[in-house]
Design a protein around this motif. Sequence first.
Motif, PDB file in Angstrom:
ATOM      1  N   SER A  90     -47.591   2.021  84.633  1.00 54.19           N
ATOM      2  CA  SER A  90     -48.444   3.190  84.406  1.00 54.19           C
ATOM      3  C   SER A  90     -48.740   3.368  82.919  1.00 54.19           C
ATOM      4  O   SER A  90     -48.026   2.847  82.058  1.00 54.19           O
ATOM      5  N   GLN A  91     -49.805   4.119  82.629  1.00 53.78           N
ATOM      6  CA  GLN A  91     -50.199   4.354  81.249  1.00 53.78           C
ATOM      7  C   GLN A  91     -49.104   5.095  80.471  1.00 53.78           C
ATOM      8  O   GLN A  91     -48.880   4.816  79.294  1.00 53.78           O
ATOM      9  N   ILE A  92     -48.421   6.017  81.121  1.00 56.02           N
ATOM     10  CA  ILE A  92     -47.374   6.769  80.425  1.00 56.02           C
ATOM     11  C   ILE A  92     -46.209   5.851  80.054  1.00 56.02           C
ATOM     12  O   ILE A  92     -45.584   6.013  78.996  1.00 56.02           O
ATOM     13  N   THR A  93     -45.920   4.858  80.892  1.00 52.01           N
ATOM     14  CA  THR A  93     -44.859   3.899  80.582  1.00 52.01           C
ATOM     15  C   THR A  93     -45.226   3.079  79.355  1.00 52.01           C
ATOM     16  O   THR A  93     -44.397   2.874  78.448  1.00 52.01           O
ATOM     17  N   LEU A  94     -46.460   2.610  79.302  1.00 55.23           N
ATOM     18  CA  LEU A  94     -46.917   1.830  78.156  1.00 55.23           C
ATOM     19  C   LEU A  94     -46.930   2.674  76.886  1.00 55.23           C
ATOM     20  O   LEU A  94     -46.559   2.205  75.811  1.00 55.23           O
ATOM     21  N   PHE A  95     -47.357   3.925  77.019  1.00 51.07           N
ATOM     22  CA  PHE A  95     -47.386   4.812  75.853  1.00 51.07           C
ATOM     23  C   PHE A  95     -45.975   5.043  75.315  1.00 51.07           C
ATOM     24  O   PHE A  95     -45.743   4.991  74.106  1.00 51.07           O
ATOM     25  N   MET A  96     -45.025   5.300  76.215  1.00 49.62           N
ATOM     26  CA  MET A  96     -43.643   5.526  75.780  1.00 49.62           C
ATOM     27  C   MET A  96     -43.062   4.271  75.139  1.00 49.62           C
ATOM     28  O   MET A  96     -42.248   4.353  74.213  1.00 49.62           O
ATOM     29  N   ALA A  97     -43.475   3.095  75.635  1.00 53.64           N
ATOM     30  CA  ALA A  97     -43.001   1.842  75.032  1.00 53.64           C
ATOM     31  C   ALA A  97     -43.484   1.726  73.588  1.00 53.64           C
ATOM     32  O   ALA A  97     -42.717   1.350  72.692  1.00 53.64           O
ATOM     33  N   THR A  98     -44.751   2.052  73.334  1.00 55.84           N
ATOM     34  CA  THR A  98     -45.269   1.981  71.960  1.00 55.84           C
ATOM     35  C   THR A  98     -44.673   3.085  71.092  1.00 55.84           C
ATOM     36  O   THR A  98     -44.488   2.892  69.888  1.00 55.84           O
ATOM     37  N   LEU A  99     -44.361   4.236  71.692  1.00 54.80           N
ATOM     38  CA  LEU A  99     -43.720   5.311  70.934  1.00 54.80           C
ATOM     39  C   LEU A  99     -42.340   4.869  70.451  1.00 54.80           C
ATOM     40  O   LEU A  99     -41.980   5.048  69.278  1.00 54.80           O
ATOM     41  N   GLY A 100     -41.547   4.296  71.359  1.00 55.21           N
ATOM     42  CA  GLY A 100     -40.240   3.786  70.958  1.00 55.21           C
ATOM     43  C   GLY A 100     -40.350   2.644  69.970  1.00 55.21           C
ATOM     44  O   GLY A 100     -39.563   2.531  69.023  1.00 55.21           O
ATOM     45  N   LEU A 101     -41.370   1.798  70.160  1.00 56.20           N
ATOM     46  CA  LEU A 101     -41.584   0.669  69.261  1.00 56.20           C
ATOM     47  C   LEU A 101     -41.864   1.138  67.834  1.00 56.20           C
ATOM     48  O   LEU A 101     -41.435   0.498  66.865  1.00 56.20           O
ATOM     49  N   SER A 102     -42.568   2.250  67.700  1.00 56.50           N
ATOM     50  CA  SER A 102     -42.884   2.751  66.361  1.00 56.50           C
ATOM     51  C   SER A 102     -41.615   3.069  65.580  1.00 56.50           C
ATOM     52  O   SER A 102     -41.514   2.774  64.381  1.00 56.50           O
ATOM     53  N   TYR A 103     -40.613   3.645  66.256  1.00 54.01           N
ATOM     54  CA  TYR A 103     -39.350   3.952  65.576  1.00 54.01           C
ATOM     55  C   TYR A 103     -38.570   2.684  65.244  1.00 54.01           C
ATOM     56  O   TYR A 103     -37.883   2.613  64.215  1.00 54.01           O
ATOM     57  N   VAL A 104     -38.670   1.683  66.110  1.00 58.15           N
ATOM     58  CA  VAL A 104     -37.987   0.408  65.843  1.00 58.15           C
ATOM     59  C   VAL A 104     -38.582  -0.255  64.601  1.00 58.15           C
ATOM     60  O   VAL A 104     -37.855  -0.759  63.733  1.00 58.15           O
ATOM     61  N   ILE A 105     -39.917  -0.270  64.502  1.00 50.72           N
ATOM     62  CA  ILE A 105     -40.577  -0.885  63.347  1.00 50.72           C
ATOM     63  C   ILE A 105     -40.234  -0.129  62.067  1.00 50.72           C
ATOM     64  O   ILE A 105     -39.934  -0.722  61.029  1.00 50.72           O
ATOM     65  N   GLU A 106     -40.257   1.208  62.133  1.00 50.65           N
ATOM     66  CA  GLU A 106     -39.911   2.010  60.963  1.00 50.65           C
ATOM     67  C   GLU A 106     -38.471   1.749  60.519  1.00 50.65           C
ATOM     68  O   GLU A 106     -38.189   1.572  59.331  1.00 50.65           O
ATOM     69  N   GLY A 107     -37.542   1.741  61.490  1.00 53.49           N
ATOM     70  CA  GLY A 107     -36.141   1.497  61.153  1.00 53.49           C
ATOM     71  C   GLY A 107     -35.919   0.114  60.582  1.00 53.49           C
ATOM     72  O   GLY A 107     -35.183  -0.059  59.603  1.00 53.49           O
ATOM     73  N   GLY A 108     -36.574  -0.896  61.177  1.00 59.03           N
ATOM     74  CA  GLY A 108     -36.443  -2.259  60.676  1.00 59.03           C
ATOM     75  C   GLY A 108     -36.995  -2.400  59.264  1.00 59.03           C
ATOM     76  O   GLY A 108     -36.391  -3.067  58.410  1.00 59.03           O
ATOM     77  N   ALA A 109     -38.147  -1.751  59.008  1.00 60.81           N
ATOM     78  CA  ALA A 109     -38.736  -1.797  57.664  1.00 60.81           C
ATOM     79  C   ALA A 109     -37.819  -1.124  56.650  1.00 60.81           C
ATOM     80  O   ALA A 109     -37.659  -1.595  55.521  1.00 60.81           O
ATOM     81  N   GLN A 110     -37.185  -0.027  57.048  1.00 61.41           N
ATOM     82  CA  GLN A 110     -36.275   0.692  56.151  1.00 61.41           C
ATOM     83  C   GLN A 110     -35.043  -0.153  55.835  1.00 61.41           C
ATOM     84  O   GLN A 110     -34.562  -0.178  54.699  1.00 61.41           O
ATOM     85  N   ILE A 111     -34.519  -0.857  56.838  1.00 62.65           N
ATOM     86  CA  ILE A 111     -33.340  -1.697  56.622  1.00 62.65           C
ATOM     87  C   ILE A 111     -33.668  -2.858  55.687  1.00 62.65           C
ATOM     88  O   ILE A 111     -32.904  -3.188  54.772  1.00 62.65           O
ATOM     89  N   LEU A 112     -34.836  -3.494  55.892  1.00 64.44           N
ATOM     90  CA  LEU A 112     -35.174  -4.689  55.128  1.00 64.44           C
ATOM     91  C   LEU A 112     -35.693  -4.374  53.731  1.00 64.44           C
ATOM     92  O   LEU A 112     -35.436  -5.123  52.780  1.00 64.44           O
ATOM     93  N   MET A 113     -36.452  -3.256  53.585  1.00 69.24           N
ATOM     94  CA  MET A 113     -37.153  -3.013  52.321  1.00 69.24           C
ATOM     95  C   MET A 113     -36.809  -1.686  51.665  1.00 69.24           C
ATOM     96  O   MET A 113     -37.377  -1.329  50.646  1.00 69.24           O
ATOM     97  N   GLY A 114     -35.882  -0.925  52.253  1.00 70.87           N
ATOM     98  CA  GLY A 114     -35.461   0.319  51.617  1.00 70.87           C
ATOM     99  C   GLY A 114     -36.361   1.490  51.972  1.00 70.87           C
ATOM    100  O   GLY A 114     -37.435   1.323  52.543  1.00 70.87           O
TER     101      GLY A 114
END
Length: 293
Positions: A90-114
């Motif tokens: 469903s569209q809501i499942t895909l949206f929630m996946a990208t929402l969670g992904l945004s936090y993963v990318i932010e956290g990974g960028a913070q770990i690697l680059m400060g």
Amino acid sequence: MSFFIETLVGGLLAGVMYSLVAIGFVLIYKASGVFNFAQGSLVLCAALTFVTLRERGIDLWLAGLATLVIMVALAIAVERVVLRPLVGQSQITLFMATLGLSYVIEGGAQILMGASVHELDLGIVDVPVEIGPILVSQFDLVAAAAAGVLVVGLSLFFNWTRTGIALRAIADDPQAALSIGIRLQRLWRIVWGVAGFVALVAGLLWGARQGVQFSLTLVVLKALPVLIIGGFTSIAGAIVGGLIVGAGDALAEIYLGPLLGGSVSTWFAYLLAVGFLLVRPAGLFGERAIERV
């Protein structure tokens, strides 16, 4: 009158900055029907990667090329690892996946680059340029030119290339497109790669404008009214929506702000978006969904 025109032109050019982020949303939604909330994190990641490479002494153009490769690879990896297994959900499942992904990318960028704030210098001097009786920001002119080139290039890509036409077919009816031999996964990789490139352009311009910091991801919140007004499936609509939001914010701040006793630019765009939802739910250039009941 000249002050009004100067405020209007400044707002229009500022709105182009929002359009650059909105175009990334449109590309993904147009090709797959997914509202990619992680686009803001991709914008941050692009700016942070570029400025980190520059701080380590890498040449401007080489850093830009390396960042482009990283962003395209990251975007393709997101499509392959996260979204492809969720095809058919469903569209809501895909949206929630990208929402969670945004936090993963932010956290990974913070770990690697400060997490500190970085200054990004693209060599664009943000000084006013006199055009007739008005003053216009040189940086805003460069951003408008970049957006114009992107819109023309993407419009030609979608309308005149075999890949672009296939992407439009997938957006209209994925099952029918698969039935005639269109390779869905390959085309999704292409459009996600292009979205990574768009995120790079937006990230560099936004990072140069307000510094590379984690609040950069919040720019997606201002892109939402742009998408609602212009339409989620139209690249040209993203530009028009950005112009409306930018001009509306600038004029409202000058003429309505003093009357209401405070800043109105933080919420005026959302008021415009609600108005458009009531009149044209699909946006100015969006495609109205017709479903058989």
